[in-house]
Structure formats: structure tokens, C-alpha cells
Scaffold this motif. Structure first.
Motif, PDB file in Angstrom:
ATOM      1  N   THR A 131       4.538  15.454   7.662  1.00  0.00           N
ATOM      2  CA  THR A 131       3.241  15.634   8.044  1.00  0.00           C
ATOM      3  C   THR A 131       2.446  14.950   7.178  1.00  0.00           C
ATOM      4  N   TRP A 132       1.010  14.646   7.613  1.00  0.00           N
ATOM      5  CA  TRP A 132       0.049  14.198   6.557  1.00  0.00           C
ATOM      6  C   TRP A 132      -1.018  15.207   6.247  1.00  0.00           C
ATOM      7  N   ASP A 133      -0.429  16.630   6.506  1.00  0.00           N
ATOM      8  CA  ASP A 133      -1.504  17.528   6.177  1.00  0.00           C
ATOM      9  C   ASP A 133      -1.596  17.625   4.742  1.00  0.00           C
ATOM     10  N   TYR A 134      -0.562  17.475   3.965  1.00  0.00           N
ATOM     11  CA  TYR A 134      -0.749  17.395   2.417  1.00  0.00           C
ATOM     12  C   TYR A 134      -0.427  15.676   2.039  1.00  0.00           C
ATOM     13  N   ASN A 135      -1.394  15.127   1.532  1.00  0.00           N
ATOM     14  CA  ASN A 135      -1.131  13.830   0.940  1.00  0.00           C
ATOM     15  C   ASN A 135      -2.190  13.237  -0.186  1.00  0.00           C
ATOM     16  N   LYS A 136      -1.717  12.404  -0.744  1.00  0.00           N
ATOM     17  CA  LYS A 136      -2.304  12.110  -2.009  1.00  0.00           C
ATOM     18  C   LYS A 136      -2.564  10.351  -2.127  1.00  0.00           C
ATOM     19  N   GLY A 137      -3.565  10.052  -2.396  1.00  0.00           N
ATOM     20  CA  GLY A 137      -3.851   8.824  -2.887  1.00  0.00           C
ATOM     21  C   GLY A 137      -4.647   8.533  -3.994  1.00  0.00           C
ATOM     22  N   GLY A 138      -5.480   7.577  -4.023  1.00  0.00           N
ATOM     23  CA  GLY A 138      -5.988   7.277  -5.600  1.00  0.00           C
ATOM     24  C   GLY A 138      -6.335   5.870  -5.952  1.00  0.00           C
ATOM     25  N   GLU A 139      -6.236   5.801  -7.293  1.00  0.00           N
ATOM     26  CA  GLU A 139      -6.305   4.484  -8.037  1.00  0.00           C
ATOM     27  C   GLU A 139      -5.255   4.442  -9.094  1.00  0.00           C
ATOM     28  N   LEU A 140      -4.510   3.481  -9.281  1.00  0.00           N
ATOM     29  CA  LEU A 140      -3.600   3.086 -10.300  1.00  0.00           C
ATOM     30  C   LEU A 140      -4.340   2.725 -11.624  1.00  0.00           C
ATOM     31  N   ILE A 141      -3.828   3.230 -12.512  1.00  0.00           N
ATOM     32  CA  ILE A 141      -4.339   2.874 -13.808  1.00  0.00           C
ATOM     33  C   ILE A 141      -3.085   2.257 -14.706  1.00  0.00           C
ATOM     34  N   SER A 142      -3.287   1.053 -15.236  1.00  0.00           N
ATOM     35  CA  SER A 142      -2.266   0.460 -15.939  1.00  0.00           C
ATOM     36  C   SER A 142      -2.258   0.707 -17.271  1.00  0.00           C
ATOM     37  N   ALA A 143      -1.088   0.944 -17.717  1.00  0.00           N
ATOM     38  CA  ALA A 143      -0.881   1.097 -19.317  1.00  0.00           C
ATOM     39  C   ALA A 143       0.374   0.450 -19.787  1.00  0.00           C
ATOM     40  N   GLY A 155       1.297  -2.809 -18.610  1.00  0.00           N
ATOM     41  CA  GLY A 155       1.493  -2.868 -17.096  1.00  0.00           C
ATOM     42  C   GLY A 155       3.141  -2.206 -16.713  1.00  0.00           C
ATOM     43  N   ASN A 156       3.706  -1.669 -17.808  1.00  0.00           N
ATOM     44  CA  ASN A 156       5.017  -1.184 -17.669  1.00  0.00           C
ATOM     45  C   ASN A 156       4.992   0.028 -17.179  1.00  0.00           C
ATOM     46  N   LEU A 157       3.839   0.625 -17.350  1.00  0.00           N
ATOM     47  CA  LEU A 157       3.630   2.135 -16.589  1.00  0.00           C
ATOM     48  C   LEU A 157       2.036   2.036 -15.613  1.00  0.00           C
ATOM     49  N   LEU A 158       2.351   2.555 -14.660  1.00  0.00           N
ATOM     50  CA  LEU A 158       0.998   2.666 -13.649  1.00  0.00           C
ATOM     51  C   LEU A 158       1.129   4.123 -13.536  1.00  0.00           C
ATOM     52  N   TYR A 159      -0.203   4.751 -13.576  1.00  0.00           N
ATOM     53  CA  TYR A 159      -0.195   6.344 -13.311  1.00  0.00           C
ATOM     54  C   TYR A 159      -1.664   6.580 -12.696  1.00  0.00           C
ATOM     55  N   GLY A 160      -1.742   7.603 -12.125  1.00  0.00           N
ATOM     56  CA  GLY A 160      -3.145   8.098 -11.468  1.00  0.00           C
ATOM     57  C   GLY A 160      -3.047   9.617 -11.045  1.00  0.00           C
ATOM     58  N   PHE A 161      -4.338   9.934 -10.929  1.00  0.00           N
ATOM     59  CA  PHE A 161      -4.494  11.501 -10.421  1.00  0.00           C
ATOM     60  C   PHE A 161      -4.719  11.344  -9.082  1.00  0.00           C
ATOM     61  N   GLY A 162      -3.870  12.098  -8.234  1.00  0.00           N
ATOM     62  CA  GLY A 162      -3.745  12.219  -6.730  1.00  0.00           C
ATOM     63  C   GLY A 162      -5.068  12.842  -6.261  1.00  0.00           C
ATOM     64  N   VAL A 163      -5.452  12.174  -5.244  1.00  0.00           N
ATOM     65  CA  VAL A 163      -6.787  12.568  -4.438  1.00  0.00           C
ATOM     66  C   VAL A 163      -6.499  12.837  -3.104  1.00  0.00           C
ATOM     67  N   SER A 164      -6.387  14.084  -2.672  1.00  0.00           N
ATOM     68  CA  SER A 164      -6.236  14.632  -1.167  1.00  0.00           C
ATOM     69  C   SER A 164      -7.116  13.485  -0.268  1.00  0.00           C
ATOM     70  N   GLU A 176       0.871  -1.127  -0.006  1.00  0.00           N
ATOM     71  CA  GLU A 176       0.019   0.109  -0.139  1.00  0.00           C
ATOM     72  C   GLU A 176       0.838   1.407   0.094  1.00  0.00           C
ATOM     73  N   VAL A 177       0.614   2.217  -0.808  1.00  0.00           N
ATOM     74  CA  VAL A 177       1.396   3.496  -1.051  1.00  0.00           C
ATOM     75  C   VAL A 177       0.555   4.588  -1.120  1.00  0.00           C
ATOM     76  N   LYS A 178       1.102   5.580  -0.695  1.00  0.00           N
ATOM     77  CA  LYS A 178       0.666   7.041  -0.615  1.00  0.00           C
ATOM     78  C   LYS A 178       1.655   8.218  -0.845  1.00  0.00           C
ATOM     79  N   PHE A 179       1.450   9.317  -1.268  1.00  0.00           N
ATOM     80  CA  PHE A 179       2.425  10.353  -1.300  1.00  0.00           C
ATOM     81  C   PHE A 179       2.109  11.399  -0.209  1.00  0.00           C
ATOM     82  N   LYS A 180       2.892  11.957   0.347  1.00  0.00           N
ATOM     83  CA  LYS A 180       2.601  12.924   1.370  1.00  0.00           C
ATOM     84  C   LYS A 180       3.729  13.777   1.745  1.00  0.00           C
ATOM     85  N   GLN A 181       3.520  15.022   2.182  1.00  0.00           N
ATOM     86  CA  GLN A 181       4.611  16.029   2.581  1.00  0.00           C
ATOM     87  C   GLN A 181       5.391  15.300   3.787  1.00  0.00           C
ATOM     88  N   THR A 182       6.764  15.281   3.548  1.00  0.00           N
ATOM     89  CA  THR A 182       7.624  14.849   4.695  1.00  0.00           C
ATOM     90  C   THR A 182       7.369  15.426   5.902  1.00  0.00           C
TER      91      THR A 182
END
Length: 386
Positions: A333-345, A348-357, A325-331
């Protein structure tokens, strides 16, 4: 004086003989490959290579070449034309491969060749031909005109693949304004991917609008379509900023008139590029980390792509286990963090997505090492499998 006149006449005659005259050839020669009659097995082959002669333009012209394939040799209805017919009545009989070549030889990946003829034939799994004759021709584009070579026939052994719409076509930012400014091709370190736009519609070829938002100093940059094609696909600047040209090896670097935040938007379907000031407020974040089950939700710090407080792209190379399980966050603090859904392209060599707070945790589909790139303005993320 008579001798001088004769000499002058001779010099002028030599100049005329040496000055090239642009010709308008009607065709050129595609060579028959040595493997043409050998039933090339597309499932086990790596690529199919073709060579051709340069069209007689009267001088060594810097033409661009592409290859086309047909199942009946007629080349009358393209796959794109058939796809545009919503009634489904139009049937394609040829396809143009995306590869653009600047030399008189080129190779098509065997998997791409197989997918190409699958798109033409539209075969069902239980109706695949054991062997298939494919007619190939080359086309040359120069000075706004296109001519075609002769047709050669090759024999191949195709295999069934489930066809789906192409992945979103991604271009890369590169140059003095981008990442470390080295004009290198290391993802994150030297080049940054442009990003799909959430809600944007993309056609069956994966074409539509993509963008990047970030800070440009005025040190120049370009766009590249393929990092391994020797700059055959690129966008640069024409006579002045605001005028952009595609696949022109003599184009200038795109140089903004003043430093600031910009939105770079490329419509890959219509070949329109815009570079315009980004007027919305931008928050400066002093550090971005990946966090998740793999590090007990601690901070694995990402590297800023560029130096200075105006950096908003980050990258890291990391090996994940399946179902991590993975998320992006400000080092820190969790005040800024992004999750969402992985889209395969890209298979399967590329996974991408649109970060959701405060979005859902990203679930890694398999154990693999990825180069991860994140933009903290848009929240867009890419995972490139190594």
C-alpha cells in the motif's frame, strides 16, 4: 618464636614490594618514525603509524592515547579553540586527531592527516607548501589526568582539499536488545545507527544530539562509536540504570528496567546520554519496502532488523543505477510512504535523510551498492555504500 617473627616480617616486606604504587609521570616517549625525514606523500600514502612507550604509572595502566599535530611545535591554540572565536582573530597552531588508542601504537589515515594540517594551516590552493614539517606528540589520559610526550618532527608532502564542516558524528546501537541480538557488527542485521535529529544544530566537528527510538526488551545494549576500534569508543552502564559511562571497558550493558518503547539520545558535543520512555503512540507496520523507477514502483521488501511485532527498523542491500528514483513505503500500500532529500556525508560513502510523508522521490547520485536502513517511527533513512 623469633624465627616465626622473622618470617612474618619477611612476608609483609614482600607484600609491600609487590603492591604497585601509583606514580604520576610528567611525560613519556614518542618514538621517531623511520620515515620522519622522507617527505611522506600524503596523496599516495595510506596511513602514518606512530609508536610510544607506556607512561610510568607504576603498573600497566589502561590509558587512552591520542595524537596531536602542530605546524610550529608550540601546541598553544587548538583548532577547536580557534573555531570558537567568532571574530576569526584566533589562529590555531595544533590539532588533536579523533582516533583513540589503547595500545602503545596507532595509525592516522593519511587523508585525515592531510585534512588536519590543512585545518591548521588554512592554506589556499595557490599557496600550498610543496613540503611541510609537522610536529607530532602523543597524549595519555588516565585517572582523569593528561600528560604529553616529547615532540617528533616529520616531513610530509601535503595536497589541497576543500575543507568543510565534518559529517554528523554517528554512534551505533549493539547488543541483546538490538537487531538480531548477536553483538555482531553487520549493519542492519546486528547493529543499528543512531540518527541525526531534524532541525538540530551540529558544530564544525559534526557533534550534537543524535537519537534512536524503538523497542527495548531489557536484554541489554551498548553504544559504539567505531565498529573497527576494538571497543575503544563505547557507552555502557555504570552502577545502575540511568548512570552511563563512556569508554569504560568494564562498564555493564545498558539494561532498561522494563520492556517498552524508549528514546535513546546522545549529545556527542557534551557527552550526555539519556535513555527515557517514549510516550507517543507507535503504529505497527507489518512490512516496509523500497520502491522506485528501478522496480517499476513495485515492492522490494526490506528485512526487519528484529523479530516480532515491535520491530521498527528495516534493512536491505541493493545495487542502484545512477539517477534511480527511490521511496520507502508500506508493503502492499501507499498509505504509508516516505520521500525527501538525500544528504551526502563521509565523502559520499553515506547518504541519509529525514523521511517526509508523500515527499519527493530520492535521486541516487551514482551507480553503487548500498546497505539501506530505515526507521518507520522517525522516517529516518541511511544508505551506506559498500
Amino acid at each position: 618464636m623469633l624465627l616465626l617473627g622473622v618470617g612474618a616480617f619477611s612476608a609483609c616486606s614482600d607484600d609491600l614490594d609487590n603492591n604497585p604504587v601509583l606514580k604520576t609521570p610528567e611525560t613519556f616517549t614518542l618514538n621517531t618514525p623511520a620515515y620522519a625525514n622522507q617527505n611522506t606523500d600524503l596523496a599516495t600514502s595510506s596511513s602514518l603509524t606512530f609508536t610510544w612507550s607506556q607512561p610510568d604509572y607504576g603498573f600497566p595502566a589502561a590509558a587512552e592515547y591520542q595524537l596531536q599535530a602542530s605546524l610550529d611545535g608550540k601546541f598553544t591554540v587548538s583548532v577547536d579553540e580557534a573555531a570558537a572565536d567568532e571574530t576569526g582573530k584566533t589562529k590555531a597552531n595544533y590539532l588533536t586527531f579523533d582516533n583513540v588508542f589503547t595500545l602503545v601504537e596507532g595509525s592516522i589515515n593519511a587523508e585525515d592527516f592531510n585534512k588536519g594540517i590543512m585545518k591548521i594551516g588554512q592554506w589556499e590552493e595557490d599557496a600550498m607548501p610543496e613540503s611541510q614539517t609537522v610536529y607530532v606528540r602523543a597524549m595519555s589520559t588516565y585517572g582523569g589526568s593528561t600528560i604529553y610526550s616529547n615532540t617528533v618532527a616529520i616531513k610530509v608532502l601535503p595536497y589541497f582539499v576543500e575543507l568543510s564542516d565534518a559529517s554528523v558524528e554517528i554512534w551505533w546501537l549493539i547488543g541483546g536488545d538490538i537487531a538480531d541480538g548477536s553483538w555482531g557488527t553487520d549493519i542492519g542485521k546486528s547493529v543499528i545507527p543512531m540518527q541525526p535529529i531534524e532541525g538540530e544544530e551540529y558544530d564544525a566537528k559534526g557533534q550534537g544530539k543524535i537519537q534512536w527510538i524503538g523497542y527495548l526488551k531489557g536484554d541489554g545494549f551498548k553504544l559504539r562509536g567505531d565498529l573497527n576500534d576494538g571497543w575503544a569508543t563505547q557507552w555502557g552502564q555504570g552502577d545502575s540504570f540511568g548512570t552511563f559511562v563512556k569508554n569504560d571497558g568494564g562498564s555493564a550493558n545498558i539494561t532498561v528496567p522494563e520492556a517498552g518503547y524508549y528514546k535513546v539520545t546522545l549529545n556527542t558535543a557534551t557527552d550526555e546520554l539519556t535513555v527515557e520512555p517514549y510516550v507517543e503512540a507507535v503504529e505497527t507496520i507489518d512490512g516496509i519496502s523500497i520502491s522506485g523507477s528501478f522496480n517499476e514502483w513495485g515492492d522490494e521488501e526490506m528485512t526487519p532488523c528484529a523479530e516480532g511485532e515491535n520491530n521498527h527498523d528495516w534493512f536491505i542491500e541493493y545495487t542502484f543505477e545512477a539517477n534511480a528514483e527511490v521511496k520507502f513505503k508500506q508493503t502492499g500500500t501507499w498509505d504509508y510512504n516516505k520521500g525527501g532529500e538525500l544528504i551526502s556525508a563521509d565523502g559520499g560513502n553515506l547518504l541519509y535523510g529525514f523521511g517526509v510523508s508523500n515527499g519527493a522521490n530520492l535521486i541516487m547520485p551514482e551507480p553503487a551498492t548500498y546497505i539501506v536502513v530505515f526507521n518507520d517511527i522517525t522516517g529516518m533513512f541511511h544508505f551506506y555504500k559498500k
